[in-house]
Design an enzyme around this catalytic site. Sequence first.
Site, PDB file in Angstrom:
ATOM      1  N   LYS A  35       0.862  -1.199   0.000  1.00 13.37           N
ATOM      2  CA  LYS A  35       0.000   0.000   0.000  1.00 13.37           C
ATOM      3  C   LYS A  35       0.886   1.232   0.000  1.00 13.37           C
ATOM      4  CE  LYS A  35       0.923   1.301   4.482  1.00 13.37           C
ATOM      5  NZ  LYS A  35       1.735   2.461   4.849  1.00 13.37           N
ATOM      6  N   ASP A  74      -2.275  -1.341  10.420  1.00 13.28           N
ATOM      7  CA  ASP A  74      -2.527  -1.341   8.970  1.00 13.28           C
ATOM      8  C   ASP A  74      -3.273  -2.570   8.462  1.00 13.28           C
ATOM      9  OD1 ASP A  74      -1.221   1.037   8.647  1.00 13.28           O
ATOM     10  OD2 ASP A  74       0.638   0.151   7.883  1.00 13.28           O
TER      11      ASP A  74
END
Length: 304
Positions: free
Chosen positions: A16, A144
Amino acid sequence: MSTTNPSAMRVTAPAKINLHLRVGPPTADGFHPLSSWMVTVGLFDNLEFTLTDTPGVRLTSDDPALPTDASNLVVKTATGLLDAANLAASTGVDITLHKRIPSGAGLGGGSSDGAFTLLALNQLLQLNWSPDRLATLASRYGSDLAFFCHGPSSICTGRGEIVHPIAPPCAKYAILILPPIHMPTPAVYKRFDQLLPSELGTRNSELSPPDYATWPTLTAQELLPKLINDLEPPAFSLSEPLADLHARATKILDARIVRMSGSGSTLFTLYDTRDEAETNADRLRLTLGVNVQPVELAPNRGAK
Ligand code: C5P
């Protein structure tokens, strides 16, 4: 995800980037409230899972630097899921991890591996848990992980674990600048706490969320000036080579806005077309002498 035999599965776990990352002062638990637009990018680890009737989680990896014991997020999440599903006494899993996403790079590689372990085992064990239920379990193991249970484009708040999916950006490509610099996340947050507001230099110190709703419709040139990463000043103050790389990349790209992902060290900029991303990646690679990769933003899950 692909399955050839009902007790085995292969998945690709994407990295990401944080397109935008606002950070507030720490709360009583030491964590910082965040407001971040996160998107997956076309850089993947590969994971293979095989269920066995020998209890336990066994991980092997092609990266000799990577711990494969109980400290690895893949082992933690697999063990946590087997426990939560009351299967730990009867079922085990052998996992192979092919590592491509650099560690300590702000790309969420370990978190993605952990989250995709949950998604794969949910399917292999036919648990049919919802993404929300998986994300709740995932967020025990790091800020995350919940994002990767939803992906590919979300506004993340709380300490990162509250995930609101949003359309992916209209700018479809990024260049990732991947220096061989490992940034320790806790140290970057600690330095953030030490810097004065004037040293943080952010355009406004409030964490009130911007009107994200329109952002996915913007072109790269329209979106880039809106993006902020509050962890850049502390990361650049901890690593002079990273600060220097940021300045050089900006100059080579004729003052184009270059941002950092997460707590670093990956730097990125955005483009609307693959051609522009590839041409400028070539320019950067020649001059910077570090790994530079053009990638798709929010690629289809499972694509390579
Ligand atoms: O949750 P995760 O394992 O990614 O966090 C790593 C470290 O980053 C934490 O131990 C904490 O020091 C810092 N952190 C923080 N606030 C957040 C997320 C992470 O201070 N919202």
